[in-house]
Motif scaffolding. Structure first.
Motif, short mmCIF file in Angstrom:
data_model
loop_
_atom_site.label_atom_id
_atom_site.label_comp_id
_atom_site.label_asym_id
_atom_site.label_seq_id
_atom_site.Cartn_x
_atom_site.Cartn_y
_atom_site.Cartn_z
N MET A 33 4.49 -14.44 -51.01
CA MET A 33 3.35 -14.35 -51.82
C MET A 33 2.92 -15.39 -52.41
SD MET A 33 4.47 -11.22 -54.69
CE MET A 33 3.05 -11.56 -55.36
N LEU A 34 1.70 -15.66 -52.48
CA LEU A 34 0.73 -16.87 -52.62
C LEU A 34 0.13 -16.62 -53.69
CD1 LEU A 34 -0.35 -18.25 -49.45
CD2 LEU A 34 1.59 -18.66 -50.38
N VAL A 35 0.12 -17.78 -54.85
CA VAL A 35 -0.89 -17.62 -55.96
C VAL A 35 -1.99 -18.66 -56.07
CG1 VAL A 35 0.72 -18.58 -57.46
CG2 VAL A 35 -1.13 -17.22 -58.25
N SER A 36 -3.16 -18.57 -56.49
CA SER A 36 -4.27 -19.61 -56.53
C SER A 36 -4.75 -19.42 -58.16
CB SER A 36 -5.44 -19.46 -55.83
OG SER A 36 -6.39 -20.49 -56.06
N ALA A 40 6.24 -16.12 -54.89
CA ALA A 40 7.75 -15.61 -54.59
C ALA A 40 7.96 -15.65 -53.09
CB ALA A 40 7.73 -14.42 -55.28
N THR A 41 9.14 -15.63 -52.68
CA THR A 41 9.57 -15.60 -51.21
C THR A 41 10.57 -14.24 -51.13
OG1 THR A 41 9.15 -17.84 -50.95
CG2 THR A 41 10.51 -16.62 -49.32
N LEU A 42 10.19 -13.58 -49.80
CA LEU A 42 11.23 -12.25 -49.65
C LEU A 42 11.63 -12.69 -48.30
CD1 LEU A 42 8.55 -11.20 -51.52
CD2 LEU A 42 10.10 -9.26 -51.35
N PRO A 43 12.71 -13.24 -47.88
CA PRO A 43 13.15 -13.76 -46.67
C PRO A 43 13.60 -12.64 -46.10
CG PRO A 43 14.80 -14.18 -48.20
CD PRO A 43 13.74 -13.88 -48.88
N HIS A 80 7.15 -7.54 -44.07
CA HIS A 80 5.97 -7.62 -44.40
C HIS A 80 5.59 -7.24 -45.84
CE1 HIS A 80 4.04 -4.20 -42.26
NE2 HIS A 80 4.80 -3.74 -43.10
N ILE A 81 4.86 -7.79 -46.77
CA ILE A 81 4.62 -6.95 -48.04
C ILE A 81 3.26 -5.98 -47.78
CG2 ILE A 81 3.45 -7.52 -50.29
CD1 ILE A 81 4.91 -10.25 -50.36
N GLU A 134 16.37 -1.27 -45.44
CA GLU A 134 16.89 -2.46 -46.03
C GLU A 134 15.68 -3.22 -46.52
OE1 GLU A 134 17.34 -3.63 -41.51
OE2 GLU A 134 17.60 -1.84 -42.79
N GLU A 135 14.36 -3.02 -46.09
CA GLU A 135 13.52 -3.93 -46.41
C GLU A 135 12.40 -3.33 -47.22
OE1 GLU A 135 12.51 -6.25 -42.03
OE2 GLU A 135 11.72 -4.20 -42.28
#
Length: 235
Positions: free
Chosen positions: A1-4, A15-18, A22-23, A44-45
């Motif tokens: 996830m990216l934020v500006s 945040a990172t979801l390794p 996909h989101i 599991e995802e």
């Protein structure tokens, strides 16, 4: 996830979801301003969670019942429909706000539909809160699903329910079939790409709800209004 924080000029990782493919969606809860996330696609995802201090606080996860695209927020609960083409019936679930922070939340199944649920919208009409979901008519199997899966997808449909029934009485507002293409009739080894049929949703407190079918057998690409009086008729 990216934020500006500067209108999209620069971006940082929120945040990172390794371990997630996909989101599906990132949404703001209009009642708390919390940022919610939905993901998929394997068991599991699948998760529904909230962004808390740079990490995803999981509300629920671990199977297809937590596989959602868009969420619908009400003053008392969050609702979603399951996005899983290989289950015959897809539940629409409601989770009370009182359970958001519990270890093992127990959503209630308030309805079932026969096609995967993608989009959600809410609108207030005459003091009642209405929730709408739209399903997709999918064109093929799920690459993340079991080898023995059968596609269950009967149409692209818009359904709605109100707070007066605690979202248990659902009404069908529109339904479509997927537009037929040559690849639907003959597609050896599945090499030719195909597309699902969707119904996009938007709302306006004065004008009602707008539905926008895509890749459908009729009204393809047309924005259709559903006025507020249409909801009042079902109250």
């Amino acid at each position: 996830m990216l934020v500006s924080n500067d209108g999209g000029k620069t971006w940082t990782t929120a945040a990172t979801l390794p371990n997630v493919r996909h989101i599906h969606a990132v949404q703001t809860d209009p009642y708390t301003d919390d940022i919610w996330i939905t993901t998929g696609d394997r068991d599991e995802e699948c998760l529904i969670g909230r962004l808390q201090d740079g990490t995803i606080e999981i509300v629920g996860s671990g199977d297809q019942s937590w596989r959602a695209v868009e969420l619908a927020f009400t003053p008392t609960a969050v609702l979603w429909g399951v996005d899983s083409v290989y289950t015959e019936q897809k539940p629409i679930r409601a989770l009370s706000r009182a359970q958001f922070d519990t270890v093992d939340p127990e959503p209630e199944t308030v309805h079932e539909v026969s096609s995967s649920v993608y989009y959600a919208e809410t609108i207030a009409v005459d003091g009642e809160q209405w929730v709408l979901f739209s399903t997709a008519m999918e064109s093929g199997t799920d690459g993340t699903g079991p080898d023995t899966q059968t596609v269950h997808s009967d149409g692209a449909t818009v359904v709605a329910a109100s707070s007066s029934s605690e979202f248990t009485d659902w009404y069908e507002l529109a339904t479509y079939r997927k537009r037929t293409t040559p690849a639907d009739r003959w597609n050896p080894r599945g090499y030719v790409p195909t597309a699902n049929a969707y119904v996009f949703l938007a709302s306006d407190p004065e004008r009602g709800v707008f539905i926008n079918p895509y890749n459908t057998d009729r009204d393809d690409g047309i924005v259709r209004p559903v006025p507020t009086r249409a909801f009042a008729a079902h109250s």
